[in-house]
Design an enzyme around this catalytic site. Sequence first.
Site, mmCIF file in Angstrom:
data_model
loop_
_atom_site.group_PDB
_atom_site.id
_atom_site.type_symbol
_atom_site.label_atom_id
_atom_site.label_comp_id
_atom_site.label_asym_id
_atom_site.label_seq_id
_atom_site.Cartn_x
_atom_site.Cartn_y
_atom_site.Cartn_z
ATOM 1 N N GLU A 173 -35.289 27.760 -63.720
ATOM 2 C CA GLU A 173 -35.472 29.206 -63.932
ATOM 3 C C GLU A 173 -34.659 29.678 -65.134
ATOM 4 O O GLU A 173 -35.077 30.573 -65.864
ATOM 5 C CB GLU A 173 -35.095 29.970 -62.646
ATOM 6 C CG GLU A 173 -36.150 29.746 -61.568
ATOM 7 C CD GLU A 173 -35.633 29.822 -60.139
ATOM 8 O OE1 GLU A 173 -34.534 30.347 -59.917
ATOM 9 O OE2 GLU A 173 -36.359 29.334 -59.248
ATOM 10 N N GLY B 137 -39.820 26.311 -55.039
ATOM 11 C CA GLY B 137 -40.265 27.584 -54.468
ATOM 12 C C GLY B 137 -41.756 27.639 -54.198
ATOM 13 O O GLY B 137 -42.302 28.711 -53.935
ATOM 14 N N SER C 106 -38.464 22.598 -52.651
ATOM 15 C CA SER C 106 -39.061 22.848 -51.331
ATOM 16 C C SER C 106 -38.567 21.893 -50.246
ATOM 17 O O SER C 106 -39.344 21.476 -49.387
ATOM 18 C CB SER C 106 -40.591 22.834 -51.432
ATOM 19 O OG SER C 106 -41.032 23.878 -52.279
ATOM 20 N N ASN D 131 -28.592 26.882 -53.567
ATOM 21 C CA ASN D 131 -28.666 27.833 -54.677
ATOM 22 C C ASN D 131 -29.269 29.138 -54.145
ATOM 23 O O ASN D 131 -30.459 29.191 -53.859
ATOM 24 C CB ASN D 131 -29.554 27.223 -55.780
ATOM 25 C CG ASN D 131 -29.800 28.192 -56.920
ATOM 26 O OD1 ASN D 131 -29.154 29.229 -57.019
ATOM 27 N ND2 ASN D 131 -30.744 27.833 -57.785
ATOM 28 N N TRP D 132 -28.424 30.135 -54.019
ATOM 29 C CA TRP D 132 -28.888 31.398 -53.421
ATOM 30 C C TRP D 132 -29.675 32.252 -54.410
ATOM 31 O O TRP D 132 -30.234 33.271 -54.032
ATOM 32 C CB TRP D 132 -27.693 32.208 -52.894
ATOM 33 C CG TRP D 132 -26.999 31.609 -51.712
ATOM 34 C CD1 TRP D 132 -27.221 30.371 -51.159
ATOM 35 C CD2 TRP D 132 -25.973 32.218 -50.918
ATOM 36 N NE1 TRP D 132 -26.387 30.188 -50.077
ATOM 37 C CE2 TRP D 132 -25.617 31.302 -49.907
ATOM 38 C CE3 TRP D 132 -25.317 33.449 -50.975
ATOM 39 C CZ2 TRP D 132 -24.633 31.574 -48.954
ATOM 40 C CZ3 TRP D 132 -24.334 33.726 -50.029
ATOM 41 C CH2 TRP D 132 -24.005 32.800 -49.030
ATOM 42 N N LYS D 133 -29.650 31.907 -55.677
ATOM 43 C CA LYS D 133 -30.351 32.671 -56.724
ATOM 44 C C LYS D 133 -29.951 34.154 -56.642
ATOM 45 O O LYS D 133 -28.818 34.464 -56.287
ATOM 46 C CB LYS D 133 -31.859 32.463 -56.614
ATOM 47 C CG LYS D 133 -32.229 30.976 -56.528
ATOM 48 C CD LYS D 133 -33.684 30.719 -56.657
ATOM 49 C CE LYS D 133 -33.947 29.238 -56.442
ATOM 50 N NZ LYS D 133 -35.319 28.874 -56.698
ATOM 51 N N GLU E 137 -35.303 18.125 -60.163
ATOM 52 C CA GLU E 137 -36.079 19.192 -59.546
ATOM 53 C C GLU E 137 -37.414 19.345 -60.276
ATOM 54 O O GLU E 137 -37.493 20.059 -61.298
ATOM 55 C CB GLU E 137 -35.312 20.512 -59.628
ATOM 56 C CG GLU E 137 -33.980 20.492 -58.912
ATOM 57 C CD GLU E 137 -33.575 21.896 -58.490
ATOM 58 O OE1 GLU E 137 -33.447 22.129 -57.294
ATOM 59 O OE2 GLU E 137 -33.417 22.762 -59.367
ATOM 60 N N HIS F 135 -30.847 24.886 -64.509
ATOM 61 C CA HIS F 135 -31.903 25.153 -63.523
ATOM 62 C C HIS F 135 -33.190 25.554 -64.252
ATOM 63 O O HIS F 135 -33.144 26.232 -65.276
ATOM 64 C CB HIS F 135 -31.454 26.262 -62.565
ATOM 65 C CG HIS F 135 -32.354 26.382 -61.385
ATOM 66 N ND1 HIS F 135 -33.557 27.055 -61.436
ATOM 67 C CD2 HIS F 135 -32.269 25.866 -60.134
ATOM 68 C CE1 HIS F 135 -34.154 26.966 -60.257
ATOM 69 N NE2 HIS F 135 -33.396 26.246 -59.450
ATOM 70 N N GLY G 46 -33.103 25.705 -52.394
ATOM 71 C CA GLY G 46 -33.253 27.116 -52.748
ATOM 72 C C GLY G 46 -33.529 27.941 -51.502
ATOM 73 O O GLY G 46 -32.625 28.312 -50.761
ATOM 74 N N GLY G 47 -34.794 28.216 -51.243
ATOM 75 C CA GLY G 47 -35.193 29.120 -50.156
ATOM 76 C C GLY G 47 -34.536 28.806 -48.818
ATOM 77 O O GLY G 47 -34.040 29.708 -48.131
#
Length: 249
Positions: A96, A172, A212, A9-11, A166, A94, A233-234
């Site tokens: 967010e 994150g 993470s 997920n590149w956000k 998640e 998600h 994610g990151g």
Amino acid sequence: MRTKIVAGNWKMNNEKTETSSLIYALNSQGDFGSTRVIIAPSYVHLAQAVSLTVDTEIEVAAQNMHEATSGAYTGEVSPAMLSSIGIQTVILGHSERRAYFGENDATLAKKVTNALDHDMDVIFCFGEELEDRKSGNHFEVVKSQISNTLFELKSAAWSKIVLAYEPVWAIGTGETASPEQAQEMHAFIRNLVQEQYNGSLANQVSILYGGSVKPGNAQEIFSKQDVDGGLIGGAALSAADFTTIIKSI
Ligand code: PEP
């Protein structure tokens, strides 16, 4: 055997040239075996990503979509629009989106239905907040998120559903659930699906862990029986890290 999946997920990251570079770098790593590899760039770059991944092992997903089919929803994107540019998978729910854009179980149930009506696959995210875990309420929270959104679906629809556990406190933050915590929750989720539907359906559903995941911890998490891959994610923003994670399965 359940499908192993690693999704990135590149956000709201990567502009046009960075999108191309990251895809070229991932393509050059090649051979992901039977693992399904998915990337989710921003809406703006989805068409570009689709064309750069034709005839590769990489699939492209959207990070979200609107619950309506079309109409006066300024700034929104429909599943038909996504399908029309070759997007077959969408991430929904998600944390967010839930936290910053007010998405709740009812909205998400509509989104899931609309995605399925357009024959799209859904990566459905859910997970508890830190307070829920501290108070021992995490199983109840996860149960209600899944049941309120997905348990009205017919059995046949589940071939299009991927679950992504998640825990919000691990997204994150650099803090990850231990492999044992992940396994415990994934087994609980699979059991919920079994109780609502049946064992064979529950055994077919891929359940991803997200929060993470990094090259250094992926292998241990993925080695757990009910963990079928990850939503990243990151670490998905680095071709080297993402590839190491994919190859950890
Ligand atoms: C995510 O946003 O879905 C996620 C898991 O992020 P990170 O890997 O950065 O924790």
